[in-house]
Design an enzyme around this catalytic site. Structure first.
Site, PDB file in Angstrom:
ATOM      1  N   CYS A   1      13.656  11.334   6.811  1.00 61.12           N
ATOM      2  CA  CYS A   1      13.648  10.925   8.227  1.00 61.12           C
ATOM      3  C   CYS A   1      15.007  11.154   8.865  1.00 61.12           C
ATOM      4  O   CYS A   1      15.103  11.441  10.050  1.00 61.12           O
ATOM      5  CB  CYS A   1      13.240   9.475   8.347  1.00 61.12           C
TER       6      CYS A   1
ATOM      7  N   LYS B   1       0.881  -1.184   0.000  1.00 63.31           N
ATOM      8  CA  LYS B   1       0.000   0.000   0.000  1.00 63.31           C
ATOM      9  C   LYS B   1       0.911   1.224   0.000  1.00 63.31           C
ATOM     10  O   LYS B   1       1.430   1.645   1.039  1.00 63.31           O
ATOM     11  CB  LYS B   1      -0.888  -0.032   1.255  1.00 63.31           C
TER      12      LYS B   1
ATOM     13  N   GLU C   1       9.677   1.780  10.974  1.00 61.84           N
ATOM     14  CA  GLU C   1      10.673   2.845  10.778  1.00 61.84           C
ATOM     15  C   GLU C   1       9.896   4.149  10.853  1.00 61.84           C
ATOM     16  O   GLU C   1       9.075   4.439   9.973  1.00 61.84           O
ATOM     17  CB  GLU C   1      11.355   2.699   9.404  1.00 61.84           C
TER      18      GLU C   1
ATOM     19  N   GLU D   1       8.659  16.897  14.831  1.00 58.94           N
ATOM     20  CA  GLU D   1       9.222  16.695  13.497  1.00 58.94           C
ATOM     21  C   GLU D   1       8.542  17.658  12.523  1.00 58.94           C
ATOM     22  O   GLU D   1       7.373  17.496  12.206  1.00 58.94           O
ATOM     23  CB  GLU D   1       8.983  15.241  13.065  1.00 58.94           C
TER      24      GLU D   1
HETATM   25  P1  NAD Z   1       2.258   8.640   7.323  1.00 61.43           P
HETATM   26  O1  NAD Z   1       2.433   7.905   8.596  1.00 61.43           O
HETATM   27  O2  NAD Z   1       1.249   9.710   7.262  1.00 61.43           O
HETATM   28  O3  NAD Z   1       1.876   7.631   6.139  1.00 61.43           O
HETATM   29  C1  NAD Z   1       2.694   6.558   5.788  1.00 61.43           C
HETATM   30  C2  NAD Z   1       1.852   5.486   5.142  1.00 61.43           C
HETATM   31  O4  NAD Z   1       0.958   4.949   6.097  1.00 61.43           O
HETATM   32  C3  NAD Z   1       0.999   5.957   3.971  1.00 61.43           C
HETATM   33  O5  NAD Z   1       0.990   4.955   2.989  1.00 61.43           O
HETATM   34  C4  NAD Z   1      -0.373   6.108   4.615  1.00 61.43           C
HETATM   35  O6  NAD Z   1      -1.438   5.988   3.704  1.00 61.43           O
HETATM   36  C5  NAD Z   1      -0.367   4.962   5.594  1.00 61.43           C
HETATM   37  N1  NAD Z   1      -1.264   5.107   6.749  1.00 61.43           N
HETATM   38  C6  NAD Z   1      -1.618   6.251   7.376  1.00 61.43           C
HETATM   39  N2  NAD Z   1      -2.441   5.958   8.410  1.00 61.43           N
HETATM   40  C7  NAD Z   1      -2.591   4.606   8.441  1.00 61.43           C
HETATM   41  C8  NAD Z   1      -3.312   3.709   9.281  1.00 61.43           C
HETATM   42  N3  NAD Z   1      -4.025   4.141  10.318  1.00 61.43           N
HETATM   43  N4  NAD Z   1      -3.254   2.393   9.010  1.00 61.43           N
HETATM   44  C9  NAD Z   1      -2.505   1.940   7.982  1.00 61.43           C
HETATM   45  N5  NAD Z   1      -1.810   2.743   7.140  1.00 61.43           N
HETATM   46  C10 NAD Z   1      -1.839   4.065   7.384  1.00 61.43           C
HETATM   47  O7  NAD Z   1       3.708   9.163   6.931  1.00 61.43           O
HETATM   48  P2  NAD Z   1       4.095  10.113   5.720  1.00 61.43           P
HETATM   49  O8  NAD Z   1       3.616  11.486   6.030  1.00 61.43           O
HETATM   50  O9  NAD Z   1       3.706   9.466   4.435  1.00 61.43           O
HETATM   51  O10 NAD Z   1       5.696  10.059   5.776  1.00 61.43           O
HETATM   52  C11 NAD Z   1       6.477  10.927   6.512  1.00 61.43           C
HETATM   53  C12 NAD Z   1       6.908  10.257   7.819  1.00 61.43           C
HETATM   54  O11 NAD Z   1       7.635   9.082   7.548  1.00 61.43           O
HETATM   55  C13 NAD Z   1       7.834  11.129   8.646  1.00 61.43           C
HETATM   56  O12 NAD Z   1       7.486  11.039   9.996  1.00 61.43           O
HETATM   57  C14 NAD Z   1       9.207  10.482   8.416  1.00 61.43           C
HETATM   58  O13 NAD Z   1      10.163  10.714   9.429  1.00 61.43           O
HETATM   59  C15 NAD Z   1       8.827   9.051   8.337  1.00 61.43           C
HETATM   60  N6  NAD Z   1       9.873   8.277   7.663  1.00 61.43           N
HETATM   61  C16 NAD Z   1      10.658   7.456   8.409  1.00 61.43           C
HETATM   62  C17 NAD Z   1      11.689   6.744   7.814  1.00 61.43           C
HETATM   63  C18 NAD Z   1      12.574   5.831   8.610  1.00 61.43           C
HETATM   64  O14 NAD Z   1      13.266   5.022   7.998  1.00 61.43           O
HETATM   65  N7  NAD Z   1      12.584   5.905   9.937  1.00 61.43           N
HETATM   66  C19 NAD Z   1      11.907   6.866   6.430  1.00 61.43           C
HETATM   67  C20 NAD Z   1      11.084   7.722   5.706  1.00 61.43           C
HETATM   68  C21 NAD Z   1      10.059   8.420   6.328  1.00 61.43           C
END
Ligand code: NAD
Length: 500
Positions: free
Chosen positions: A292, A182, A258, A393
């Protein structure tokens, strides 16, 4: 694969090897954040699509040709996928830049080659996996084998769409699982392109299913709750990770997280100040700070503050903001207007709150269309560790700077947030570098560097930045079940026997 296939009128799901629309016909707009224009429509997945994706993955894993693939066959397939990504690197880079607003120089030289390398790397590791064996004193032989988990769910964010999807797809495939991916709702295009690449590589139908759409109360949540899914590998925000953990608990899913970060660059007075300040600027503004591992906090020893800030300012002045498809541009737009406004609200908070000084930038530039999502590279001096800019963040082109006067204070400031993903330590004193690295509660610490990586190493965060580790063997461990097979040998007349 022609360009037209990559940007269709409606991005569809890939289920059972077929491109399909949502059963209820629902779609949403995919917007180019650098212009505000609609690129295409995207099918909005729901429970129905997740159910049929899990069903076809289950068939593929249990009875399809994939279930018969051996290690060498899986390794070859991964290599082919990596090769095909490289062959289409220009097109994929363009799609990624259109979706995210990030400069083509980053997608072409960073994200997409790395996506290919993820497959090549796991192709090698897959081919050379070994199973440890032990012989006990009684002559019995015990071997621990790795087997697929079955159907696994991968949920990925928008900031490094193909890079992170392939970082999970490759090890999950190496271990023989079937997958439902997804991707983030804001960046569907490169995941859609992977449908064509998997077909061309000869992946049997149903092994990788891609359901487009949203997360909470939608396709993402349905995937997490599905009883037929054995594990979830998730990269995204910390709060999302927490709700996924709760939603997956009733079905006892194995999970890897992550999550968010609040990276710091710590510059001691004895560092190579030019290199440190230059790299710290890059660490803050790569992909407009939407990384991140971004070094979104700069911590400088007070005695060299003026020197460091002057280098950072001159580096920031060289950042070229503009059209992400222009190869000379180094700062594109943020991922969408909503996120841009969130970033702007943090700068507003800084302006209104005592103890903050906006040194550079801090505005929405007016030379781009109103519907575009640009934000100026911004530098803010912050006096209090309690500031929201330090604790939360921001995930945008906003670098905070704080000062410190002692080693202990530097360590306390770096560790003083709920996150624990990454930090860079800058000093010429190797003993100091080792000491500080040892004290930091961070999953990744760089010494006199930032962003360097070896894919064999453990990747992940402490505290609220993650649960578990990815990378090399760690990902292969996550995406597999272990089975120990023991065989007695009565020919040995052993004096001792080992019992469970
Ligand atoms: P997000 O958590 O909003 O969404 C990530 C994914 O999760 C999307 O595909 C979204 O549709 C899905 N999602 C959202 N709510 C959900 C739920 N309740 N159940 C299942 N799936 C759900 O994150 P984002 O805004 O897309 O990405 C940015 C974030 O990702 C930042 O916090 C960043 O630090 C983090 N990030 C972390 C790493 C790492 O390796 N630690 C790498 C890249 C990004």
């Amino acid at each position: 694969m022609k360009r037209l296939e990559l940007i269709p009128d409606v991005v569809r799901h890939s289920i059972g090897g077929e491109l399909v629309r949502s059963q209820n016909g629902e779609t949403f707009d995919n917007v180019n954040p650098a212009t505000g224009e609609v690129i295409c429509k995207v099918s909005k997945g729901s429970d129905e699509e997740i159910n049929s994706a899990v069903e076809s993955a289950t068939q593929a894993w249990k009875v399809g040709p994939w279930s018969q693939y051996n290690q060498s066959q899986r390794s070859s397939l991964l290599r082919r996928v990596g090769d095909l990504i490289l062959q289409r690197k220009e097109e994929l880079a363009e799609l990624e830049s259109l979706d995210t607003g990030k400069p083509i120089s980053e997608t072409l030289n960073g994200d997409i080659p790395r996506a290919a390398f993820n497959f090549h790397f796991y192709s090698e590791l897959c081919a050379h996996q070994v199973s440890p064996s032990f012989r006990s004193d009684d002559g019995s032989i015990h071997t621990t084998l790795r087997e697929p988990l079955g159907v696994v769910g991968l949920i990925t964010p928008w900031n490094l769409p193909l890079y992170l999807a392939t970082w999970k797809l490759a090890p999950a495939l190496a271990q023989g699982n079937a997958i439902v991916l997804k991707p983030a709702e804001l960046t569907p295009l490169t995941a859609f392109a992977m449908h064509h690449i998997f077909q061309e590589a000869g992946l049997p139908p149903g092994v990788v299913n891609i359901v487009q759409g949203f997360g909470g109360a939608s396709a993402g949540e349905a995937l997490v709750k599905h009883p037929g899914v054995k594990a979830i590998s998730f990269t995204g925000e910390t709060v999302t990770g927490s709700s996924i953990m709760a939603a997956g608990a009733p079905t006892l899913k194995k999970m890897s997280f992550e999550l968010g970060g609040k990276g710091a660059s710590v510059i001691f007075a004895d560092a190579d100040l030019q290199l440190a300040a230059k790299t710290a600027t890059r660490a803050a503004f790569r992909n407009a700070g939407q990384v991140c591992l971004a070094g979104s906090r700069l911590l400088v020893e007070e005695s060299v503050f003026e020197q460091v800030i002057s280098i950072v300012k001159s580096e920031m002045a060289q950042i070229k903001m503009g059209d992400p498809l222009d190869p000379s541009v180094t700062l594109g737009s943020l991922v969408n207007l909503e996120h841009r406004n969130k970033v702007a609200s943090y700068v507003e908070y800084a302006r209104k709150t005592k103890g903050h000084e906006v040194i550079v930038g801090g505005r929405i530039p007016d030379r781009f269309p109103e519907s575009s999502a640009y934000f100026e590279p911004t530098l803010i001096k912050v006096d209090s560790q309690a500031s929201r800019l330090i604790q939360e963040e921001v995930f945008g082109p906003v670098l905070t700077v704080q000062t410190f006067n002692s080693l202990d204070q530097a360590i306390e400031l770096v560790n003083g947030t709920k996150y624990g993903l990454s930090a860079s330590v800058w000093t010429k004193d190797i003993n100091k570098a080792q000491f500080v690295s040892g004290k930091l509660r961070m999953g990744l610490v760089w010494i006199n560097s930032w962003f360097i990586r070896n894919l064999h190493t453990a990747f992940g965060g402490m505290k609220h930045s993650g649960v578990g580790r990815e990378g090399g063997q760690y990902s292969l461990d996550f995406f597999s079940e272990m089975k120990t097979i023991s065989q007695a040998n009565p020919m040995f007349d052993a004096p001792t026997k080992t019992w469970i």
